[in-house]
Design an enzyme around this catalytic site. Structure first.
Site, PDB file in Angstrom:
ATOM      1  CE  LYS A 181      -2.324  -0.889   3.824  1.00  0.00           C
ATOM      2  NZ  LYS A 181      -1.686  -2.143   4.231  1.00  0.00           N
ATOM      3  NE  ARG A 218      -3.802  -1.013  10.060  1.00  0.00           N
ATOM      4  CZ  ARG A 218      -2.747  -0.468   9.482  1.00  0.00           C
ATOM      5  NH1 ARG A 218      -2.811   0.755   9.029  1.00  0.00           N
ATOM      6  NH2 ARG A 218      -1.637  -1.145   9.344  1.00  0.00           N
ATOM      7  NE  ARG A 265       7.398  -2.820   5.858  1.00  0.00           N
ATOM      8  CZ  ARG A 265       6.093  -2.553   5.996  1.00  0.00           C
ATOM      9  NH1 ARG A 265       5.378  -2.220   4.946  1.00  0.00           N
ATOM     10  NH2 ARG A 265       5.524  -2.643   7.168  1.00  0.00           N
ATOM     11  NE  ARG A 292       6.757   0.007   9.767  1.00  0.00           N
ATOM     12  CZ  ARG A 292       5.562   0.053   9.186  1.00  0.00           C
ATOM     13  NH1 ARG A 292       5.442   0.547   7.961  1.00  0.00           N
ATOM     14  NH2 ARG A 292       4.485  -0.378   9.792  1.00  0.00           N
ATOM     15  NE  ARG A 326       2.419  -4.374  11.517  1.00  0.00           N
ATOM     16  CZ  ARG A 326       3.282  -4.136  10.543  1.00  0.00           C
ATOM     17  NH1 ARG A 326       4.470  -4.702  10.558  1.00  0.00           N
ATOM     18  NH2 ARG A 326       2.964  -3.326   9.558  1.00  0.00           N
TER      19      ARG A 326
HETATM   20  P1  AMP Z   1       1.126   0.912   8.970  1.00  0.00           P
HETATM   21  O1  AMP Z   1       2.373   1.650   8.646  1.00  0.00           O
HETATM   22  O2  AMP Z   1      -0.052   1.394   8.170  1.00  0.00           O
HETATM   23  O3  AMP Z   1       1.285  -0.584   8.897  1.00  0.00           O
HETATM   24  O4  AMP Z   1       0.765   1.263  10.493  1.00  0.00           O
HETATM   25  C1  AMP Z   1       1.661   0.962  11.544  1.00  0.00           C
HETATM   26  C2  AMP Z   1       0.887   0.856  12.852  1.00  0.00           C
HETATM   27  O5  AMP Z   1       0.249   2.108  13.145  1.00  0.00           O
HETATM   28  C3  AMP Z   1      -0.245  -0.166  12.865  1.00  0.00           C
HETATM   29  O6  AMP Z   1       0.207  -1.488  13.131  1.00  0.00           O
HETATM   30  C4  AMP Z   1      -1.134   0.389  13.971  1.00  0.00           C
HETATM   31  O7  AMP Z   1      -0.589   0.125  15.246  1.00  0.00           O
HETATM   32  C5  AMP Z   1      -1.032   1.893  13.726  1.00  0.00           C
HETATM   33  N1  AMP Z   1      -2.062   2.356  12.763  1.00  0.00           N
HETATM   34  C6  AMP Z   1      -1.843   2.875  11.533  1.00  0.00           C
HETATM   35  N2  AMP Z   1      -2.990   3.197  10.925  1.00  0.00           N
HETATM   36  C7  AMP Z   1      -3.976   2.849  11.781  1.00  0.00           C
HETATM   37  C8  AMP Z   1      -5.393   2.922  11.726  1.00  0.00           C
HETATM   38  N3  AMP Z   1      -6.047   3.396  10.661  1.00  0.00           N
HETATM   39  N4  AMP Z   1      -6.081   2.464  12.811  1.00  0.00           N
HETATM   40  C9  AMP Z   1      -5.462   2.009  13.911  1.00  0.00           C
HETATM   41  N5  AMP Z   1      -4.132   1.905  14.019  1.00  0.00           N
HETATM   42  C10 AMP Z   1      -3.384   2.321  12.967  1.00  0.00           C
END
Ligand code: AMP
Length: 214
Positions: free
Chosen positions: A13, A86, A125, A158, A169
């Site tokens: 994404k 999400r 990654r 990360r 996750r």
């Molecule tokens: P991502 O980079 O999109 O994978 O987001 C990293 C982390 O941020 C996720 O595993 C969640 O802990 C938090 N996070 C990001 N976007 C959301 C969202 N829309 N709702 C809830 N938690 C989020």
């Protein structure tokens, strides 16, 4: 134009959103990036979300919606959402926010990648500490190990791409995010793209789909 990219963590994404937002002149909204910026600044919001992120859990819906509405209040460009919504609650929150602004979602695109592949992708990654470019040590390695091709800064893993957090996750995605596929499937703007291909091929597929070509 407002677009939502859906998919497992590691489905591409972020990579696709960067390309597509530039190409279409959209504002790239990554809630993950917003939270990581706040974490790096050690702001009160960063401290509030830190525990959720490092454990691979979702930040509470109320907080996510609040942060997003504040950030987007004065944005006039079309939006490209990456990592939001999400949960069904977030999708409902977005619907009513758009309704109050007389806006709509034009496309919801599901980046389809098998679960086994996303686990492998997340484990390999690497992210640039300078410009944020995303690499993969297996399929998309930088020319020089651990150094960004674009800005020359070191790459990092990360915190939440560490093996113990990846499984959580993926499970969180299945429990809380996957129901969104049914939510949007009935909306008439839902599309699925095979995202197990190379990033360039996925980008081409996305562009063709948005241009209305099969
Ligand atoms: P991502 O980079 O999109 O994978 O987001 C990293 C982390 O941020 C996720 O595993 C969640 O802990 C938090 N996070 C990001 N976007 C959301 C969202 N829309 N709702 C809830 N938690 C989020």
């Amino acid at each position: 134009m407002n677009i939502i990219l859906l998919g497992y963590p590691g489905s591409g994404k972020g990579t696709q959103a960067k390309v597509l937002s530039q190409k279409l002149g959209l504002f790239h909204v990554s809630t993950g990036d917003i939270f990581r910026e706040e974490l790096a600044k050690k702001s009160p919001l960063g401290q509030e979300v830190s525990g959720y992120i490092s454990a691979g859990r979702l930040v509470p819906d109320r907080l996510v919606l609040e942060v997003l509405k504040a950030r987007l209040a004065v944005e006039t460009r079309g939006l490209l959402f990456d990592g939001f919504p999400r949960t069904v609650e977030q999708a409902e929150g977005l619907d009513s926010w758009f309704e109050s602004r007389s806006q709509a979602i034009d496309s919801v695109i599901f980046l389809d990648v098998p679960e086994a592949e996303v686990a492998a992708r997340l484990g390999s990654r690497r992210t640039c500490t300078g410009c944020g470019k995303i690499y993969n040590t297996i399929s998309n390695a930088p020319a020089k190990e651990n150094v960004c091709d674009v800005c020359g800064k070191p790459l990092m893993t990360r915190e939440d791409d560490k093996p113990e957090v990846i499984a959580r996750r993926i499970q969180v995605y299945k429990d809380q995010t996957e129901p969104l596929l049914a939510y949007y499937r009935s909306s008439g703007v839902f599309h699925k793209v095979d995202a197990s291909r190379a990033p360039e091929a996925v980008a081409e597929g996305l562009s063709a789909m948005l241009a209305g070509k099969p």
